[in-house]
Design an enzyme around this catalytic site. Structure first.
Site, PDB file in Angstrom:
ATOM      1  N   ASN A 190      12.005 105.391  39.382  1.00  0.00           N
ATOM      2  CA  ASN A 190      12.941 106.224  40.142  1.00  0.00           C
ATOM      3  C   ASN A 190      12.576 107.702  39.911  1.00  0.00           C
ATOM      4  O   ASN A 190      12.552 108.170  38.767  1.00  0.00           O
ATOM      5  CB  ASN A 190      14.367 105.924  39.657  1.00  0.00           C
ATOM      6  CG  ASN A 190      15.410 106.729  40.398  1.00  0.00           C
ATOM      7  OD1 ASN A 190      15.234 107.917  40.616  1.00  0.00           O
ATOM      8  ND2 ASN A 190      16.507 106.101  40.763  1.00  0.00           N
ATOM      9  N   HIS A 245      14.883 112.525  39.573  1.00  0.00           N
ATOM     10  CA  HIS A 245      15.077 113.704  38.722  1.00  0.00           C
ATOM     11  C   HIS A 245      13.881 114.655  38.709  1.00  0.00           C
ATOM     12  O   HIS A 245      13.979 115.756  38.165  1.00  0.00           O
ATOM     13  CB  HIS A 245      15.545 113.276  37.332  1.00  0.00           C
ATOM     14  CG  HIS A 245      16.897 112.621  37.428  1.00  0.00           C
ATOM     15  ND1 HIS A 245      17.981 113.295  37.959  1.00  0.00           N
ATOM     16  CD2 HIS A 245      17.300 111.361  37.181  1.00  0.00           C
ATOM     17  CE1 HIS A 245      19.020 112.461  37.984  1.00  0.00           C
ATOM     18  NE2 HIS A 245      18.646 111.285  37.523  1.00  0.00           N
ATOM     19  N   HIS A 303      16.923 107.931  45.623  1.00  0.00           N
ATOM     20  CA  HIS A 303      18.311 107.870  46.082  1.00  0.00           C
ATOM     21  C   HIS A 303      18.630 109.128  46.892  1.00  0.00           C
ATOM     22  O   HIS A 303      18.631 110.233  46.350  1.00  0.00           O
ATOM     23  CB  HIS A 303      19.224 107.788  44.837  1.00  0.00           C
ATOM     24  CG  HIS A 303      20.678 107.636  45.141  1.00  0.00           C
ATOM     25  ND1 HIS A 303      21.623 107.490  44.137  1.00  0.00           N
ATOM     26  CD2 HIS A 303      21.375 107.602  46.309  1.00  0.00           C
ATOM     27  CE1 HIS A 303      22.824 107.366  44.682  1.00  0.00           C
ATOM     28  NE2 HIS A 303      22.701 107.455  46.000  1.00  0.00           N
ATOM     29  N   ARG A 310      21.264 110.996  48.146  1.00  0.00           N
ATOM     30  CA  ARG A 310      22.727 111.099  47.985  1.00  0.00           C
ATOM     31  C   ARG A 310      23.315 111.894  49.129  1.00  0.00           C
ATOM     32  O   ARG A 310      22.660 112.752  49.724  1.00  0.00           O
ATOM     33  CB  ARG A 310      23.079 111.762  46.647  1.00  0.00           C
ATOM     34  CG  ARG A 310      22.722 110.924  45.443  1.00  0.00           C
ATOM     35  CD  ARG A 310      23.271 111.554  44.165  1.00  0.00           C
ATOM     36  NE  ARG A 310      24.698 111.350  44.052  1.00  0.00           N
ATOM     37  CZ  ARG A 310      25.270 110.477  43.223  1.00  0.00           C
ATOM     38  NH1 ARG A 310      24.538 109.742  42.409  1.00  0.00           N
ATOM     39  NH2 ARG A 310      26.583 110.344  43.192  1.00  0.00           N
ATOM     40  N   ARG A 369      21.764 116.229  46.299  1.00  0.00           N
ATOM     41  CA  ARG A 369      21.597 117.016  45.073  1.00  0.00           C
ATOM     42  C   ARG A 369      20.181 116.907  44.489  1.00  0.00           C
ATOM     43  O   ARG A 369      19.756 117.769  43.752  1.00  0.00           O
ATOM     44  CB  ARG A 369      22.632 116.628  44.021  1.00  0.00           C
ATOM     45  CG  ARG A 369      22.416 115.260  43.434  1.00  0.00           C
ATOM     46  CD  ARG A 369      23.381 114.959  42.322  1.00  0.00           C
ATOM     47  NE  ARG A 369      24.746 114.741  42.804  1.00  0.00           N
ATOM     48  CZ  ARG A 369      25.668 114.092  42.106  1.00  0.00           C
ATOM     49  NH1 ARG A 369      25.389 113.639  40.901  1.00  0.00           N
ATOM     50  NH2 ARG A 369      26.879 113.918  42.599  1.00  0.00           N
ATOM     51  N   GLU A 371      17.585 103.935  47.772  1.00  0.00           N
ATOM     52  CA  GLU A 371      18.973 103.816  47.299  1.00  0.00           C
ATOM     53  C   GLU A 371      19.874 104.650  48.181  1.00  0.00           C
ATOM     54  O   GLU A 371      19.554 105.822  48.469  1.00  0.00           O
ATOM     55  CB  GLU A 371      19.074 104.372  45.884  1.00  0.00           C
ATOM     56  CG  GLU A 371      18.982 103.341  44.818  1.00  0.00           C
ATOM     57  CD  GLU A 371      19.246 103.987  43.483  1.00  0.00           C
ATOM     58  OE1 GLU A 371      20.255 104.695  43.329  1.00  0.00           O
ATOM     59  OE2 GLU A 371      18.405 103.790  42.598  1.00  0.00           O
ATOM     60  N   THR A 375      25.301 107.272  39.184  1.00  0.00           N
ATOM     61  CA  THR A 375      26.003 106.114  39.750  1.00  0.00           C
ATOM     62  C   THR A 375      26.725 105.378  38.621  1.00  0.00           C
ATOM     63  O   THR A 375      26.096 104.695  37.821  1.00  0.00           O
ATOM     64  CB  THR A 375      24.992 105.191  40.463  1.00  0.00           C
ATOM     65  OG1 THR A 375      24.163 105.999  41.290  1.00  0.00           O
ATOM     66  CG2 THR A 375      25.707 104.161  41.315  1.00  0.00           C
ATOM     67  N   GLU A 426      20.989  94.097  42.283  1.00  0.00           N
ATOM     68  CA  GLU A 426      20.531  94.869  41.134  1.00  0.00           C
ATOM     69  C   GLU A 426      21.717  94.989  40.191  1.00  0.00           C
ATOM     70  O   GLU A 426      22.785  95.483  40.574  1.00  0.00           O
ATOM     71  CB  GLU A 426      20.016  96.251  41.559  1.00  0.00           C
ATOM     72  CG  GLU A 426      19.562  97.054  40.346  1.00  0.00           C
ATOM     73  CD  GLU A 426      18.653  98.220  40.664  1.00  0.00           C
ATOM     74  OE1 GLU A 426      17.953  98.181  41.702  1.00  0.00           O
ATOM     75  OE2 GLU A 426      18.635  99.173  39.874  1.00  0.00           O
ATOM     76  N   HIS A 433      19.584 101.184  35.237  1.00  0.00           N
ATOM     77  CA  HIS A 433      20.494 102.265  34.876  1.00  0.00           C
ATOM     78  C   HIS A 433      20.530 102.446  33.358  1.00  0.00           C
ATOM     79  O   HIS A 433      20.971 101.576  32.632  1.00  0.00           O
ATOM     80  CB  HIS A 433      21.931 102.073  35.379  1.00  0.00           C
ATOM     81  CG  HIS A 433      22.623 103.395  35.500  1.00  0.00           C
ATOM     82  ND1 HIS A 433      22.658 104.107  36.679  1.00  0.00           N
ATOM     83  CD2 HIS A 433      23.227 104.164  34.585  1.00  0.00           C
ATOM     84  CE1 HIS A 433      23.283 105.245  36.480  1.00  0.00           C
ATOM     85  NE2 HIS A 433      23.635 105.309  35.214  1.00  0.00           N
TER      86      HIS A 433
HETATM   87  N1  PXP Z   1      19.106 101.616  39.764  1.00  0.00           N
HETATM   88  C1  PXP Z   1      20.093 102.200  40.461  1.00  0.00           C
HETATM   89  C2  PXP Z   1      20.745 101.422  41.547  1.00  0.00           C
HETATM   90  C3  PXP Z   1      20.487 103.524  40.187  1.00  0.00           C
HETATM   91  O1  PXP Z   1      21.485 104.089  40.893  1.00  0.00           O
HETATM   92  C4  PXP Z   1      19.807 104.253  39.198  1.00  0.00           C
HETATM   93  C5  PXP Z   1      20.185 105.674  38.923  1.00  0.00           C
HETATM   94  O2  PXP Z   1      19.919 106.446  40.033  1.00  0.00           O
HETATM   95  C6  PXP Z   1      18.772 103.612  38.513  1.00  0.00           C
HETATM   96  C7  PXP Z   1      18.449 102.287  38.795  1.00  0.00           C
HETATM   97  C8  PXP Z   1      17.957 104.322  37.479  1.00  0.00           C
HETATM   98  O3  PXP Z   1      18.781 104.701  36.427  1.00  0.00           O
HETATM   99  P1  PXP Z   1      18.200 105.700  35.352  1.00  0.00           P
HETATM  100  O4  PXP Z   1      17.828 106.952  36.051  1.00  0.00           O
HETATM  101  O5  PXP Z   1      19.332 105.857  34.392  1.00  0.00           O
HETATM  102  O6  PXP Z   1      17.004 105.021  34.733  1.00  0.00           O
END
Ligand code: PXP
Length: 256
Positions: A24, A27, A60, A62, A66, A87, A118, A168, A206
Site C-alpha cells: 500500500n 503514505h 486508497h 479517499r 488526503r 481501495e 480506516t 479482507e 492493517h
Molecule cells: N488494507 C486496508 C483495507 C486498509 O484500509 C489499509 C490501510 O489503508 C491497509 C490494508 C494497510 O494498512 P497499513 O497501512 O496499516 O499497513
C-alpha cells in the site's frame, strides 16, 4: 469459543500455499502532499515495489484526497504490471471512478472524514440490498469485489451473500491490542477458514509489521496481505526494496 466461533472452525477445504504481498503506497503520497509538490512520487514507489517483489499495489482514493489523488490512481494503474487493488468507500462517485480505472480488484472500506485511518470493518450485514445495487457496476465491469470487514461470521456470510469475490480481514485489533492478541488471532484464523469454505478469497491487512506479520501469514487460508504504513516508515531506515524484501521473507518463512 462461542457457538458461532465453533461453527466457523468447521468449514474449509484445500488451502493455497501461495501468499501474496500487496504494498500500500498511500503514505508516499501523504509525504508528498505535506509540501504540496511532486516528490516523493507514489508512481515511482509503485514501480519500485513491483521491482522489489510486491505481488500487487494497493492505493486508497479517499473522499478528502488526503493522500492518493485522482491522477495518481490512473498513473499507477498505467505504470505497473502487477494487479492494482483500488481501495474505496461505497459511494456512487467511487464506483464510477473504479469502473473508469479498471483495477484488478476494488476493496470497499468504511470511510469517515474525521478518522486518521480506516478504523474498522465495513458493515455489510443489514446493508445487503443497498450494497448489492451500489456495487453492481463493479461486478458487471469484471473487477473483483473485495470487502474490508471484521473477522465476524455475520459479516463474512453477508459478504458471500452479496457476491463478494474476496474478503479482507481487518487486523488492526490483533496488531494493537497486545493483551488480546491471542484471542484476536484465533478469531482471524477461524474467519479465514469460514471464508475459504464459502468460496471467498481471504486477504488481511492493517497495522501489520515485522513482528505481527508471521502469525497472520501462517494462517493457511490466507492468500494476500496488504501492508503500507509500516513499510513506508521502515524504508526511511533501510530503503523501500529492503523493507519489502524482509517482509516477504518473513511471510514466506511463516508459511513454510
Ligand atoms: N488494507 C486496508 C483495507 C486498509 O484500509 C489499509 C490501510 O489503508 C491497509 C490494508 C494497510 O494498512 P497499513 O497501512 O496499516 O499497513
Amino acid at each position: 469459543m462461542n457457538n458461532s466461533d465453533e461453527q466457523m472452525t468447521h468449514n474449509g477445504g484445500d488451502v493455497t500455499q501461495e501468499l501474496r504481498l500487496g504494498v500500500n503506497i498511500d503514505h508516499v503520497a501523504t509525504v508528498r502532499n505535506a509540501r504540496g509538490g511532486t516528490h516523493p512520487d507514489p508512481v515511482r514507489a509503485a514501480i519500485m515495489a513491483e521491482d522489489a517483489g510486491a505481488d500487487g499495489i494497493t492505493a486508497h482514493l479517499r473522499e478528502d484526497r488526503r493522500h492518493i489523488r485522482d491522477a495518481d490512481m490512473a498513473a499507477i494503474s498505467a505504470a505497473i504490471n502487477i494487479p492494482l487493488n483500488f481501495e474505496m468507500a461505497a459511494t456512487i462517485e467511487m464506483v464510477a471512478f473504479a469502473v473508469e480505472t479498471m483495477p484488478n480488484a476494488a476493496c470497499i472500506v468504511p470511510e469517515r472524514r474525521e478518522e486518521v485511518t480506516t478504523e474498522g470493518g465495513l458493515a455489510v450485514a443489514g446493508h445487503e440490498a443497498r450494497l448489492t445495487d451500489l456495487l453492481a457496476p463493479i461486478k458487471e465491469a469484471g473487477i473483483r469485489l473485495s470487502l474490508f470487514i471484521e473477522a465476524s461470521e455475520l459479516e463474512i456470510r453477508a459478504a458471500a451473500a452479496i457476491g463478494a469475490d474476496i474478503i479482507e480481514l481487518h487486523t488492526g485489533r490483533y496488531c494493537h491490542d497486545v493483551e488480546r492478541r491471542g484471542e484476536e488471532l484465533a478469531r482471524l484464523a477461524n474467519a479465514a477458514k469460514l471464508a475459504h469454505g464459502l468460496g471467498l478469497e481471504c486477504h488481511a491487512g492493517h497495522g501489520l509489521d515485522f513482528d505481527t506479520v508471521g502469525a497472520i501469514a501462517a494462517i493457511p487460508e490466507m492468500v494476500e496481505l496488504n501492508i503500507g504504513h509500516f513499510l513506508i516508515g521502515e524504508s526511511i531506515f533501510t530503503g523501500f526494496p529492503a523493507a519489502i524484501g524482509r517482509m516477504r521473507t518473513l511471510m514466506q518463512s511463516a508459511r513454510t
